[in-house]
Structure formats: C-alpha cells, structure tokens
Design a protein around this motif. Structure first.
Motif, short mmCIF file in Angstrom:
data_model
loop_
_atom_site.label_atom_id
_atom_site.label_comp_id
_atom_site.label_asym_id
_atom_site.label_seq_id
_atom_site.Cartn_x
_atom_site.Cartn_y
_atom_site.Cartn_z
N PHE A 120 -12.62 -14.71 -33.77
CA PHE A 120 -13.37 -13.54 -34.20
C PHE A 120 -12.57 -12.28 -33.94
O PHE A 120 -12.17 -12.01 -32.81
CB PHE A 120 -14.71 -13.48 -33.44
N LEU A 121 -12.31 -11.52 -35.00
CA LEU A 121 -11.65 -10.22 -34.88
C LEU A 121 -12.72 -9.15 -35.05
O LEU A 121 -13.07 -8.79 -36.19
CB LEU A 121 -10.58 -10.03 -35.96
N PRO A 122 -13.26 -8.61 -33.97
CA PRO A 122 -14.28 -7.56 -34.11
C PRO A 122 -13.65 -6.26 -34.59
O PRO A 122 -12.44 -6.05 -34.48
CB PRO A 122 -14.83 -7.42 -32.68
N GLU A 123 -14.49 -5.39 -35.12
CA GLU A 123 -13.98 -4.11 -35.60
C GLU A 123 -13.38 -3.30 -34.46
O GLU A 123 -12.35 -2.64 -34.61
CB GLU A 123 -15.11 -3.32 -36.28
N ARG A 167 -3.88 3.17 -33.73
CA ARG A 167 -5.00 2.38 -34.22
C ARG A 167 -4.53 1.29 -35.18
O ARG A 167 -4.97 0.15 -35.13
CB ARG A 167 -6.01 3.29 -34.91
N GLY A 168 -3.60 1.64 -36.05
CA GLY A 168 -3.07 0.66 -36.99
C GLY A 168 -2.31 -0.45 -36.31
O GLY A 168 -2.40 -1.62 -36.70
N GLN A 169 -1.56 -0.12 -35.27
CA GLN A 169 -0.82 -1.14 -34.53
C GLN A 169 -1.75 -2.08 -33.78
O GLN A 169 -1.50 -3.28 -33.71
CB GLN A 169 0.16 -0.47 -33.55
N ALA A 220 -4.71 -2.82 -34.80
CA ALA A 220 -5.27 -3.68 -35.85
C ALA A 220 -4.31 -4.81 -36.17
O ALA A 220 -4.72 -5.96 -36.37
CB ALA A 220 -5.55 -2.85 -37.10
N ARG A 221 -3.02 -4.51 -36.20
CA ARG A 221 -2.01 -5.55 -36.44
C ARG A 221 -2.01 -6.57 -35.29
O ARG A 221 -1.84 -7.77 -35.52
CB ARG A 221 -0.63 -4.92 -36.57
N LEU A 222 -2.19 -6.10 -34.07
CA LEU A 222 -2.22 -7.00 -32.92
C LEU A 222 -3.43 -7.94 -32.99
O LEU A 222 -3.35 -9.10 -32.58
CB LEU A 222 -2.25 -6.20 -31.62
N LYS A 223 -4.55 -7.45 -33.53
CA LYS A 223 -5.71 -8.32 -33.72
C LYS A 223 -5.38 -9.47 -34.66
O LYS A 223 -5.78 -10.62 -34.44
CB LYS A 223 -6.90 -7.52 -34.26
N VAL A 224 -4.64 -9.17 -35.72
CA VAL A 224 -4.25 -10.21 -36.67
C VAL A 224 -3.34 -11.23 -35.99
O VAL A 224 -3.48 -12.44 -36.17
CB VAL A 224 -3.56 -9.59 -37.90
N GLY A 268 -8.67 -1.62 -40.83
CA GLY A 268 -8.92 -0.26 -40.37
C GLY A 268 -7.71 0.32 -39.65
O GLY A 268 -7.17 -0.28 -38.73
N GLY A 269 -7.27 1.49 -40.10
CA GLY A 269 -6.16 2.17 -39.45
C GLY A 269 -4.80 1.78 -39.98
O GLY A 269 -3.79 2.39 -39.62
N ILE A 270 -4.73 0.74 -40.82
CA ILE A 270 -3.45 0.30 -41.39
C ILE A 270 -3.20 1.08 -42.68
O ILE A 270 -4.09 1.18 -43.53
CB ILE A 270 -3.45 -1.21 -41.66
N ASP A 271 -2.01 1.63 -42.83
CA ASP A 271 -1.72 2.47 -43.99
C ASP A 271 -1.80 1.64 -45.27
O ASP A 271 -1.48 0.44 -45.28
CB ASP A 271 -0.34 3.11 -43.85
#
Length: 229
Positions: A75-78, A127-129, A131-135, A153-156
C-alpha cells in the motif's frame, strides 16, 4: 483476486463510500478515478486493511481484508510513512525486514532509475523524490496486490509518463494486480485496463477502459471531466 461488495464507510456523520462494489481479476490494472473527496483513498485504505468499512465486505482472494492480507498487499498511501531522520538506504533496509520476498538488487536498480542517492536523508528529499521512494518501496518485493494512492503527487509532468511506463512495463511483477488511485487521468489512461470512477462516494462509471471509451465516445479524461462537472 480483489472483491468489494456493497461497501459503505461513514466518517463523522458523512458517508465517504456508498454502496461500492467491484471485482478485479488477478494481473489486471484498475484505475480508481475521481476528484478529491470522492472516496478513492477510503476505498484503498479499506483494501489495505488500514481501516474497516461501516458495512459491506472486501476480500483479497478468499481472505477478508485486514491484518491477514497485509503480507500480500503493498500500500502506497498519499502521505508517505517514511522516517525523516533515516537515510534512503536505511529506510529501505528497515522496510526489507518486513518482507520475505524483498529483492535488494531490484531496490538498487529502482533507486538508480529514480535517481535517488542511498546516503541522502529522507527529510532532505523533495516531495517528488519522496513520491519516487514510495514507488521503490512498493516494487522492491513481490506482493500479489499493489494499491497506489495518488502516487504521482509532486512528480514533474515530464517524469510521470516515464515512471509509469517503467513500473508497468519493466518493474511490475508478472501476475501482479494493481489498483492506482488518481485524479491525473490523462497520465494513467494508457496503462489502466479497467476503471472505477467515483463521485461523492458512489460509482459513477465502471468497466473495461476500451468499453467505456466506446460507450461514451470520449477519452477517459473527458469522461472524468463530465463526472466532476
């Protein structure tokens, strides 16, 4: 693989979900679409076993969602659950202790692809980084089901399509079922095979992506805009 039957959820006097039902077969990619407040996150939290429905049922395979299903669901929460004081490599090492199928080599490849240095403090990531770490954390082991709540969210914008293309076509495990919740419909439209479109906690439209496009004579983005108008 994923079953939801007449699911209702109430928070503080307001219904977040109202009678939602769906079935997602093994290996399929479902887009859970809707504007903020439509019930997307609530649905994924119930499927992740993080919260319980007010009424209705949800299952992963033959098992009711809850503690017993967490070993097969990523689960990747927001809002990410990372520790800001850890370094990226330490955070992944910590997460690896919870998953018997964790693949350290895959994690390193994902970090390289996401351009995330292992020695960077999590708290120093944008924030974008994060988000990448969540992936990275979701695809470094072999869950049967991946639940992704607003993962972009936060990824360009230029990077979003490249990341989606890579984890659906390269890093996703064979037979893995994916539910991706987002309001960035145009980004995910090429990758999702089935759709659940929510509005005010209810099902506005559902079915195979191509079928919905043909029935409405519109793209998913246009159907989404019609739903939230």
């Amino acid at each position: 693989m994923v079953y939801v039957e007449d699911l209702w959820k109430r928070y503080s006097g307001a219904w977040a979900l109202r009678g939602v039902s769906l079935t997602v077969a093994r290996g399929r990619v479902l887009g859970v679409l809707g504007e903020n407040g439509s019930g997307k996150s609530t649905l994924l939290r119930i499927l992740a076993g993080v919260t319980r429905p007010t009424r209705g049922r949800s299952r992963i395979g033959e098992v009711e969602t809850g503690f017993a299903t967490k070993r097969v669901v990523s689960f990747l929460p927001e809002v990410d659950p990372f520790y800001s004081w850890m370094r990226v490599g330490e955070q992944l090492a910590f997460l690896s202790s919870f998953h018997a199928t964790w693949d350290a080599g895959r994690a390193r490849r994902l970090l390289e692809f996401m351009n995330l240095p292992e020695d960077r403090k999590v708290g120093a990531l944008s924030r974008g980084q994060r988000a990448r770490l969540k992936v990275v954390s979701a695809f470094s082991w072999s869950p049967e089901v991946v639940l992704m709540d607003e993962p972009l969210g936060g990824i360009d914008p230029p990077s979003r399509r490249r990341i989606l293309d890579s984890f659906f076509n390269e890093f996703r495990h064979p037979g893995q079922t994916v539910l991706i919740s987002t309001h960035l419909v145009s980004d995910v439209e090429p990758f999702i095979e089935e759709v659940l479109l929510l509005r005010d906690g209810e099902t506005f439209a559902s079915g195979r992506t191509e079928q919905l496009q043909q029935e409405h004579g519109r793209s998913l983005s246009e159907i989404f805009e019609m739903a939230v108008a």
